[in-house]
Design an enzyme around this catalytic site. Structure first.
Site, PDB file in Angstrom:
ATOM      1  CE  LYS A 157      -1.667   3.036   2.789  1.00 27.81           C
ATOM      2  NZ  LYS A 157      -2.204   3.554   2.193  1.00 27.81           N
ATOM      3  CD  GLU A 232      12.905   4.295   9.261  1.00 28.69           C
ATOM      4  OE1 GLU A 232      12.524   4.566   9.525  1.00 28.69           O
ATOM      5  OE2 GLU A 232      12.702   4.145   7.752  1.00 28.69           O
TER       6      GLU A 232
END
Length: 461
Positions: A157, A232
């Site tokens: 996505k 992250e």
């Protein structure tokens, strides 16, 4: 869609129309990925064959690198110079993991008793990759390349602001010969398509790059189905200049650290910590350099400061600049919105001096070309100031003293530490954060661990 047919990337001018994926589209993509993962065709595809497919995809991307770079610039606003660097790294990432595909091995274990015991490293399953808008295809490759090398299938996505290169890349994956369902792209919003991907019971792993706030939401949602998660997240990275540094090199590194990518970089060196005895010299050179960093057409190969990704992001950055002034920091360069021929969501390269650690611009991630300069005396205070943040993504150190450099590198709580350089990356070097900057690693051999299960087999003798 060929980049050569795109209209110029001007604000409020339509660039392209992209279908807005929803939960039903995510479900269809996940079902396709699951069917592929469980199919005989995918399971019988050897590791070496997967590597060849990745290598072929890299070749196809390299052949169209200029087209992809122009498209990346068109929907992100970054300079063409930067887009070409990042697309080149994407090619390298594909090739790096192509080489790893047939080198994933287990161990033979010397246990007690009449047993032969060994481990197998097996793919985790269906991977959901959710990526940001600042390095659209490059960061995506940090996730889908090791996942495919490990034998997983992927649903990607992309950010709703920058889906175009991911969609075009899907054509290359198909052309390279990957089976249907191995790599899927669903464009859509985070609260709809992204949330549906995280919640889907048939997704085994989520790898996310983005804000710390959204990362926390993903962890909560993923807990309902016991998904593995790699995050992250944000950063407020310290770039530390000691008095014994090569000042000119440190200033260049500081400029690269904050102004590359318009500062829309999670590891941006947005806090410049300068030892007091060289403070004035460093700030003077920084201000001069920032004033010379001219805004220009991002598609011009000579432009080095592009447009921010959206009007909303520009307003956010300008809001932080106002807070810096209101809270008493000294504006020594930039600070104003800019334009090129009356167009574009630009912000000037901005430098604040006399910043205190408690100020908003010293604590919060701005995600724009805004540098906060703080002063310190001595190594201990510099390290303490560097660690005075909830984040721990990256840090920079500038000194000619080798022992000091290594001592400080150990003391700073960050996943990546650059010594006498900044913003250096390679497919073979792991990248990720400490503290609120997340956990798990992209890139390097370490990234593969996030897409593999370990199975222990006991054989009685």
């Amino acid at each position: 869609m060929a980049a050569g047919r795109l209209r110029p990337p001007l604000p409020r001018r339509e660039l392209a129309e992209v279908a807005l994926g929803d939960a039903a589209d995510v479900d269809a993509a996940v079902k396709g990925a699951r069917a592929c993962f469980e199919s005989d065709g995918w399971r019988k595809l050897s590791a070496r064959q997967r590597g060849r497919l990745l290598a072929k995809t890299a070749d196809l991307l390299e052949a169209r690198l200029d087209e992809f770079a122009r498209l990346e610039t068109a929907h992100n606003g970054k300079t063409l110079f930067e887009s070409k660097i990042e697309l080149g790294m994407t090619v390298n990432t594909l090739r790096y993991y192509a080489g790893w595909a047939d080198k994933i091995v287990g161990d033979t274990l010397p246990v007690e008793g009449p047993f032969f015991v060994y481990t197998l490293r097996e793919p985790i399953g269906v991977v959901g990759a959710i990526v940001p808008w600042n390095f659209p295809l490059n960061i995506a490759s940090w996730k889908f390349a090791p996942a495919l090398a490990a034998g997983c299938t992927v649903v990607l996505k992309p950010a709703s602001e920058t889906p175009l290169t991911a969609l075009l890349f899907a054509e290359l994956v198909q052309e390279a010969g990957f089976p249907a369902g191995a790599f899927n792209v669903v464009a859509g919003g985070g609260s709809t398509a992204g949330a549906a991907l995280v919640r889907h019971a048939a997704v085994d792993k989520i790898s996310f790059t983005g804000s710390t706030e959204v990362g926390r939401q993903i962890m909560k949602m993923a807990a309902d189905t016991n998904k593995r998660v790699t995050l992250e997240l944000g950063g407020k990275s310290p770039n530390i200049v000691f008095a014994d540094a090569d000042v000119k090199a440190a200033v260049r590194g500081a400029q690269t650290g904050i102004f590359y990518g318009k500062g829309e970089v999670c590891a941006a060196g947005s806090r410049l910590l300068v030892e007091r005895s060289v403070h004035d010299q460093v700030v003077e050179q920084l201000a001069e350099g920032a004033k010379k960093l001219a805004i220009g057409d991002p598609l011009d190969k000579n432009t080095r400061l592009g447009a921010l990704v959206s009007k909303q992001q520009r307003e956010t950055v300008l809001g932080y600049i106002k807070k810096g002034v209101d809270e008493g920091a000294t504006l020594v360069a930039g600070g104003r919105p800019g334009n090129h021929n009356g167009k574009g969501y630009f912000v000037e390269a901005t430098v604040f001096d006399a910043v205190q650690p408690t100020m908003t611009i010293a604590r919060e991630e701005i995600f724009g070309p805004v540098l906060a300069v703080l002063s310190f005396d001595g190594v201990d205070e510099g390290v303490s100031l560097a660690n005075q943040t909830m984040y721990g993504l990256a840090a920079g150190i500038w000194t000619k003293d080798v022992q000091k450099a290594h001592r400080v590198a150990r003391a700073v709580r960050a996943g990546t530490v650059w010594i006498n350089n900044y913003n250096s990356y390679d497919s073979g070097a792991p990248f990720g954060g400490f503290k609120a900057s997340g956990f798990g690693r992209d890139l390097g051999r370490e990234a593969l661990d996030g897409y593999l299960e370990t199975k222990t087999v006991w054989v009685g003798l």
